[in-house]
Design an enzyme around this catalytic site. Structure first.
Site, PDB file in Angstrom:
ATOM      1  N   CYS A 141       0.809  -1.228   0.000  1.00  0.00           N
ATOM      2  CA  CYS A 141       0.000   0.000   0.000  1.00  0.00           C
ATOM      3  C   CYS A 141       0.840   1.274   0.000  1.00  0.00           C
ATOM      4  O   CYS A 141       0.328   2.352  -0.296  1.00  0.00           O
ATOM      5  CB  CYS A 141      -0.956   0.009   1.183  1.00  0.00           C
ATOM      6  SG  CYS A 141      -2.090  -1.379   1.173  1.00  0.00           S
ATOM      7  N   HIS A 284      -3.226   7.198   3.095  1.00  0.00           N
ATOM      8  CA  HIS A 284      -3.657   5.900   2.570  1.00  0.00           C
ATOM      9  C   HIS A 284      -5.050   5.604   3.120  1.00  0.00           C
ATOM     10  O   HIS A 284      -5.315   5.795   4.302  1.00  0.00           O
ATOM     11  CB  HIS A 284      -2.659   4.825   3.001  1.00  0.00           C
ATOM     12  CG  HIS A 284      -3.093   3.443   2.664  1.00  0.00           C
ATOM     13  ND1 HIS A 284      -3.590   3.107   1.417  1.00  0.00           N
ATOM     14  CD2 HIS A 284      -3.122   2.298   3.399  1.00  0.00           C
ATOM     15  CE1 HIS A 284      -3.899   1.829   1.409  1.00  0.00           C
ATOM     16  NE2 HIS A 284      -3.631   1.306   2.594  1.00  0.00           N
ATOM     17  N   ASN A 314     -10.186   0.091   0.263  1.00  0.00           N
ATOM     18  CA  ASN A 314      -8.721   0.142   0.226  1.00  0.00           C
ATOM     19  C   ASN A 314      -8.240  -0.434  -1.113  1.00  0.00           C
ATOM     20  O   ASN A 314      -8.377  -1.632  -1.355  1.00  0.00           O
ATOM     21  CB  ASN A 314      -8.162  -0.666   1.405  1.00  0.00           C
ATOM     22  CG  ASN A 314      -6.641  -0.647   1.469  1.00  0.00           C
ATOM     23  OD1 ASN A 314      -5.971  -0.246   0.526  1.00  0.00           O
ATOM     24  ND2 ASN A 314      -6.108  -1.093   2.589  1.00  0.00           N
TER      25      ASN A 314
HETATM   26  N1  COA Z   1     -18.451  -8.577   9.974  1.00  0.00           N
HETATM   27  C1  COA Z   1     -18.917  -8.795  11.189  1.00  0.00           C
HETATM   28  N2  COA Z   1     -18.120  -9.073  12.255  1.00  0.00           N
HETATM   29  C2  COA Z   1     -16.803  -9.116  12.005  1.00  0.00           C
HETATM   30  C3  COA Z   1     -16.249  -8.893  10.744  1.00  0.00           C
HETATM   31  C4  COA Z   1     -17.121  -8.617   9.692  1.00  0.00           C
HETATM   32  N3  COA Z   1     -16.693  -8.380   8.434  1.00  0.00           N
HETATM   33  N4  COA Z   1     -14.907  -9.002  10.827  1.00  0.00           N
HETATM   34  C5  COA Z   1     -14.616  -9.277  12.099  1.00  0.00           C
HETATM   35  N5  COA Z   1     -15.755  -9.354  12.824  1.00  0.00           N
HETATM   36  C6  COA Z   1     -15.934  -9.625  14.243  1.00  0.00           C
HETATM   37  C7  COA Z   1     -14.782 -10.415  14.848  1.00  0.00           C
HETATM   38  O1  COA Z   1     -14.970 -11.800  14.640  1.00  0.00           O
HETATM   39  C8  COA Z   1     -14.880 -10.030  16.288  1.00  0.00           C
HETATM   40  O2  COA Z   1     -15.877 -10.793  16.896  1.00  0.00           O
HETATM   41  P1  COA Z   1     -15.701 -11.368  18.397  1.00  0.00           P
HETATM   42  O3  COA Z   1     -15.568 -10.133  19.242  1.00  0.00           O
HETATM   43  O4  COA Z   1     -16.927 -12.145  18.612  1.00  0.00           O
HETATM   44  O5  COA Z   1     -14.438 -12.182  18.359  1.00  0.00           O
HETATM   45  C9  COA Z   1     -15.369  -8.587  16.256  1.00  0.00           C
HETATM   46  O6  COA Z   1     -15.924  -8.396  14.966  1.00  0.00           O
HETATM   47  C10 COA Z   1     -14.280  -7.577  16.491  1.00  0.00           C
HETATM   48  O7  COA Z   1     -13.159  -7.918  15.700  1.00  0.00           O
HETATM   49  P2  COA Z   1     -11.898  -6.991  15.597  1.00  0.00           P
HETATM   50  O8  COA Z   1     -10.889  -7.660  14.725  1.00  0.00           O
HETATM   51  O9  COA Z   1     -11.478  -6.555  16.969  1.00  0.00           O
HETATM   52  O10 COA Z   1     -12.536  -5.726  14.844  1.00  0.00           O
HETATM   53  P3  COA Z   1     -11.891  -4.351  14.557  1.00  0.00           P
HETATM   54  O11 COA Z   1     -12.685  -3.289  15.157  1.00  0.00           O
HETATM   55  O12 COA Z   1     -10.407  -4.367  14.845  1.00  0.00           O
HETATM   56  O13 COA Z   1     -12.064  -4.226  12.979  1.00  0.00           O
HETATM   57  C11 COA Z   1     -10.728  -4.420  11.008  1.00  0.00           C
HETATM   58  C12 COA Z   1     -11.451  -5.165  12.126  1.00  0.00           C
HETATM   59  C13 COA Z   1     -10.040  -5.443  10.126  1.00  0.00           C
HETATM   60  C14 COA Z   1     -11.777  -3.684  10.200  1.00  0.00           C
HETATM   61  C15 COA Z   1      -9.725  -3.419  11.623  1.00  0.00           C
HETATM   62  O14 COA Z   1      -8.940  -4.067  12.599  1.00  0.00           O
HETATM   63  C16 COA Z   1      -8.796  -2.832  10.587  1.00  0.00           C
HETATM   64  O15 COA Z   1      -9.222  -2.107   9.722  1.00  0.00           O
HETATM   65  N6  COA Z   1      -7.488  -3.102  10.699  1.00  0.00           N
HETATM   66  C17 COA Z   1      -6.507  -2.612   9.764  1.00  0.00           C
HETATM   67  C18 COA Z   1      -6.524  -3.473   8.527  1.00  0.00           C
HETATM   68  C19 COA Z   1      -5.819  -2.818   7.375  1.00  0.00           C
HETATM   69  O16 COA Z   1      -5.850  -1.631   7.238  1.00  0.00           O
HETATM   70  N7  COA Z   1      -5.192  -3.620   6.519  1.00  0.00           N
HETATM   71  C20 COA Z   1      -4.512  -3.128   5.384  1.00  0.00           C
HETATM   72  C21 COA Z   1      -3.265  -2.455   5.791  1.00  0.00           C
HETATM   73  S1  COA Z   1      -2.655  -1.470   4.495  1.00  0.00           S
END
Ligand code: COA
Length: 357
Positions: A141, A284, A314
Site C-alpha cells: 500500500c 492511505h 482500500n
Molecule cells: N463482519 C462482522 N463481524 C466481524 C467482521 C465482519 N466483516 N470481521 C470481524 N468481525 C468480528 C470479529 O470476529 C470479532 O468478533 P468477536 O468479538 O466475537 O471475536 C469482532 O468483529 C471484532 O473484531 P476486531 O478484529 O477486533 O474488529 P476491529 O474493530 O479491529 O475491525 C478491522 C477489524 C479489520 C476492520 C480493523 O482491525 C482494521 O481495519 N485493521 C486494519 C486493517 C488494514 O488496514 N489492513 C490493510 C493495511 S494497508
C-alpha cells in the site's frame, strides 16, 4: 548535474529506519498532471454480506466503507488497462504525449502477469516507442509514495526528465473470502501522475521532501506466502485459505496509526514545515478510523483530510494517487497548495511526502 544527498539510515522515535533525500540545492520537481481510473462494477456492502457473514452496518461502522469497485474478470480492467486510462488522463492534464515519458515506475502487488512487468506492458499499451526504462515496485500500500520518492530522486539526479508513476491494483482477485475481517476492506482502482523537472523560476511547485521506511519484522501482520518460489501453488492448496492473504487486523490498525503519523512528522521535519502549514493531508485509505486517528495525532483538522474510502475501499497502492487526483479534479487541491501524502502497508512499509502542488 545535481548531486543526490542521502541522510542514510537513522533511528527514529518509532524505531523506524529511514533513507531520505535532502531537498536543498536540487532542481525542483513538479507534479505535471494526474489521472485515475476505477472499474465500472460497484459492489456494495449488501452484496459482500451475501458472500460472508457480515453486514452493511458492521462494515460501515468499523471501516467507513460503503462500497468498492471490482474489475471485470474477463479483461479490459486489469491493472495495466486501468493504468493506461489513468496515465492518458495524467498525460493530457500535463499537456504531454506518451513519448515525452522517459521512465515508468509501476507500483502494484497484483500484477497482470508474473512476467513481464506491468511497467513494460503499460509502455506498449500507451504506444511509447522511445524504449524508456520501465520497472515495477513491490511496496504494497506504500507503493505509490515509494514510486514518487524514486521518481523525485531520479529527476533530481538528472537521470529522468519526466517520469510516469502509477499505483494500480486488482485486489478483487486476491480477496480472502475465508476471512471476513479482510475481504470487506479491499477494492480495485488506479491512480497515476506525471512528474517532471520544474525549470520555471517563478513556479514554486516541488516535491519538497520524501521519507521512506520499512520494518520487515512486521511481516506476519499481513502476508501471502503461497504462489511464490518458496511455496508454489499446488493442487492441494489451490482451494484452501493458504492461497490467500492473511491479516492481523487489530495489530495492523495500531501500527498503522502510529506509523502514518511518525512518517508524516519525519517528512514535515525534513521539509522544515509544520502541520498547520499543510493545506491537504492525503492519507492511505485503509480504514476511516485509521484516517481519523492519524489526523488527530498529526493535529490536522478533519476538513483538510482527503477521504474517499466510503466509495472505493482500500485499493492499496492506488489509494493515494487516486484520492489526490479526485481532489484535484474537484477543485479542492489548487496549484501552490502544500500537500502531505502518507502511506502504510504490508512489509511493513511506509512513506510520506511533502509536495508544493
Ligand atoms: N463482519 C462482522 N463481524 C466481524 C467482521 C465482519 N466483516 N470481521 C470481524 N468481525 C468480528 C470479529 O470476529 C470479532 O468478533 P468477536 O468479538 O466475537 O471475536 C469482532 O468483529 C471484532 O473484531 P476486531 O478484529 O477486533 O474488529 P476491529 O474493530 O479491529 O475491525 C478491522 C477489524 C479489520 C476492520 C480493523 O482491525 C482494521 O481495519 N485493521 C486494519 C486493517 C488494514 O488496514 N489492513 C490493510 C493495511 S494497508
Amino acid at each position: 548535474m545535481a548531486r543526490l544527498k542521502s541522510e542514510g539510515p537513522k533511528k527514529m522515535a518509532s524505531t523506524l529506519s529511514k533513507h531520505s533525500l535532502q531537498p536543498s540545492k536540487m532542481p525542483r520537481v513538479k507534479i505535471l498532471g494526474t489521472g485515475s481510473f476505477y472499474p465500472e462494477r460497484i459492489v456494495n456492502n449488501h452484496e459482500i454480506s451475501k458472500k460472508v457473514d457480515t453486514s452493511d452496518e458492521w462494515i460501515t461502522e468499523r471501516t467507513g466503507i460503503k462500497q468498492r469497485r471490482f474489475s471485470s474478470p474477463d479483461g479490459g480492467e486489469f491493472p495495466t488497462d486501468m493504468a493506461r486510462s489513468a496515465s492518458l488522463t495524467a498525460l493530457k492534464n500535463a499537456g504531454l504525449t506518451p513519448n515525452d515519458i522517459d521512465l515508468i515506475i509501476f507500483a502494484t502487488f497484483t500484477p497482470d502477469h508474473r512476467l513481464p512487468s506491468c511497467a513494460t506492458i503499460l509502455q506498449t499499451k500507451l504506444g511509447i516507442t522511445n524504449q524508456c526504462a520501465a520497472l515495477d515496485i513491490a511496496a504494497a500500500c506504500s507503493g505509490f509514495v515509494y514510486a514518487l520518492s524514486l521518481a523525485n530522486a531520479m529527476i533530481k539526479s538528472g537521470a529522468s526528465q519526466r517520469t510516469l508513476i502509477v499505483g494500480s491494483e486488482m485486489l478483487s482477485r486476491e480477496l480472502n473470502w475465508y476471512d471476513r475481517a479482510s475481504c470487506i476492506l479491499f477494492g480495485d482502482g488506479c491512480g497515476a501522475a506525471v512528474v517532471g523537472v520544474n525549470n520555471d523560476p517563478t513556479d514554486t511547485s516541488d516535491i519538497i521532501s520524501c521519507t521512506l521506511a520499512a520494518d520487515g519484522t512486521g511481516r506476519k501482520f499481513m502476508e501471502l506466502e503461497y504462489g511464490g518460489t518458496a511455496y508454489p501453488l499446488t493442487a492441494e492448496i489451490i482451494d484452501t485459505p493458504k492461497r490467500y492473504m492473511t491479516m492481523q487486523g487489530r495489530e495492523l490498525f495500531k501500527v498503522a496509526v502510529r506509523t502514518l503519523a511518525d512518517i508524516s512528522f519525519s517528512a514535515l521535519k525534513m521539509a522544515e514545515l509544520t502541520v498547520d502549514q499543510i493545506d491537504w493531508l492525503i492519507p492511505h485509505q485503509a480504514n476511516i478510523r485509521i484516517i481519523e486517528a492519524t489526523g488527530e495525532r498529526l493535529g490536522m483538522p478533519k476538513e483538510k483530510v482527503i477521504v474517499n474510502i466510503q466509495e472505493y475501499g482500500n485499493t492499496s497502492a492506488a489509494t493515494v494517487p487516486a484520492a489526490m487526483d479526485g481532489a484535484i479534479s474537484e477543485g479542492k487541491i489548487k496549484r501552490g497548495d502544500l500537500l502531505l501524502l502518507t502511506a502504510f502497508g504490508a512489509g511493513l512499509t511506509s512513506g510520506a511526502a511533502v509536495i508544493r502542488y
